[in-house]
Write a protein that holds these residues in place. Structure first.
Motif, PDB file in Angstrom:
ATOM      1  N   SER A  35       2.982 -88.176  21.809  1.00  6.26           N
ATOM      2  CA  SER A  35       1.665 -88.655  21.362  1.00  6.26           C
ATOM      3  C   SER A  35       0.870 -89.179  22.220  1.00  6.26           C
ATOM      4  O   SER A  35      -0.415 -88.942  22.183  1.00  6.26           O
ATOM      5  N   PHE A  36       1.508 -89.990  23.266  1.00  2.00           N
ATOM      6  CA  PHE A  36       0.535 -90.650  24.410  1.00  2.00           C
ATOM      7  C   PHE A  36       0.076 -89.799  25.671  1.00  2.00           C
ATOM      8  O   PHE A  36      -0.136 -90.301  26.491  1.00  2.00           O
ATOM      9  N   SER A  37       0.928 -88.191  25.515  1.00  2.00           N
ATOM     10  CA  SER A  37       0.600 -87.667  26.702  1.00  2.00           C
ATOM     11  C   SER A  37      -0.953 -87.536  27.176  1.00  2.00           C
ATOM     12  O   SER A  37      -1.113 -87.471  28.410  1.00  2.00           O
ATOM     13  N   TYR A  38      -1.880 -87.458  26.557  1.00  2.00           N
ATOM     14  CA  TYR A  38      -3.053 -87.470  27.042  1.00  2.00           C
ATOM     15  C   TYR A  38      -3.650 -88.686  27.642  1.00  2.00           C
ATOM     16  O   TYR A  38      -3.971 -88.704  28.778  1.00  2.00           O
ATOM     17  N   TYR A  43      -4.639 -91.957  32.296  1.00  4.82           N
ATOM     18  CA  TYR A  43      -4.483 -93.243  33.135  1.00  4.82           C
ATOM     19  C   TYR A  43      -4.184 -92.844  34.774  1.00  4.82           C
ATOM     20  O   TYR A  43      -4.434 -93.286  35.578  1.00  4.82           O
ATOM     21  N   VAL A  44      -3.244 -91.553  34.706  1.00  8.12           N
ATOM     22  CA  VAL A  44      -2.766 -91.379  36.261  1.00  8.12           C
ATOM     23  C   VAL A  44      -3.873 -90.861  36.949  1.00  8.12           C
ATOM     24  O   VAL A  44      -4.185 -91.321  38.017  1.00  8.12           O
ATOM     25  N   LEU A  73      -8.193 -99.821  33.966  1.00  7.10           N
ATOM     26  CA  LEU A  73      -8.077 -98.436  33.349  1.00  7.10           C
ATOM     27  C   LEU A  73      -8.300 -98.043  32.054  1.00  7.10           C
ATOM     28  O   LEU A  73      -8.586 -97.194  31.645  1.00  7.10           O
ATOM     29  N   GLU A  74      -7.832 -99.198  31.237  1.00  9.14           N
ATOM     30  CA  GLU A  74      -8.285 -99.164  29.849  1.00  9.14           C
ATOM     31  C   GLU A  74      -9.660 -99.154  29.624  1.00  9.14           C
ATOM     32  O   GLU A  74     -10.096 -98.242  28.937  1.00  9.14           O
ATOM     33  N   ALA A  75     -10.598 -99.935  30.346  1.00  8.05           N
ATOM     34  CA  ALA A  75     -11.872 -99.772  29.976  1.00  8.05           C
ATOM     35  C   ALA A  75     -12.333 -98.484  30.558  1.00  8.05           C
ATOM     36  O   ALA A  75     -13.310 -97.805  29.713  1.00  8.05           O
ATOM     37  N   PHE A  76     -12.114 -98.043  31.431  1.00  9.15           N
ATOM     38  CA  PHE A  76     -12.647 -96.472  31.784  1.00  9.15           C
ATOM     39  C   PHE A  76     -11.836 -95.592  30.896  1.00  9.15           C
ATOM     40  O   PHE A  76     -12.768 -94.474  30.551  1.00  9.15           O
ATOM     41  N   TYR A  77     -10.969 -95.581  30.502  1.00 10.63           N
ATOM     42  CA  TYR A  77     -10.380 -94.356  29.314  1.00 10.63           C
ATOM     43  C   TYR A  77     -11.068 -94.841  27.891  1.00 10.63           C
ATOM     44  O   TYR A  77     -11.283 -93.626  27.669  1.00 10.63           O
TER      45      TYR A  77
END
Length: 125
Positions: A35-38, A43-44, A73-77
């Motif tokens: 479920s976290f694949s996207y 992130y990568v 990374l979380e901010a950009f995501y």
């Protein structure tokens, strides 16, 4: 600090963020990982893009990223998630165009084939 040292700090921070994310994902069940694949893919990709772009960043921008209070990374995501995504629309249009092209080819082939009565052959496969 000079620009090279700032760049190294950014690399270390990004590396630490991706490793912490990876560790948090690997603690999950297979279904949760799926479920976290996207998010994993994003992130990568963000990590790779930021590492490449870091070579062009000014000292001021490097500092801004390093001292950002939240995860880089979380901010950009999260920002990316708020953007309109035309992927589905573009994919649908591509498939429709390809189907139209396949249909056109089939019609050209069938137009040249008639049975002995002068009637078209059955188009059903």
């Amino acid at each position: 600090m000079n620009e090279m040292e700032l760049r190294e700090l950014l690399f270390e921070r990004l590396h630490m963020e991706i490793q912490l994310f990876k560790d948090s994902i690997l603690c999950k069940s297979k279904a949760d990982i799926y479920s976290f694949s996207y998010k994993i893919e994003m992130y990568v990709n963000l990590y790779e893009i930021l590492v490449i772009q870091a070579e062009r960043m000014s000292a001021a921008l490097l500092r801004k990223l390093i001292y950002q209070p939240s995860g880089i990374l979380e901010a950009f995501y999260q920002e990316w998630l708020s953007k309109d995504d035309n992927f589905y629309t573009e994919l649908r249009e591509y498939v429709e165009d390809e189907l139209d092209a396949l249909l056109a080819v089939r019609e050209v082939i069938n137009a040249g084939k008639e049975d002995e009565d002068g009637e078209e052959l059955d188009k059903a496969a």
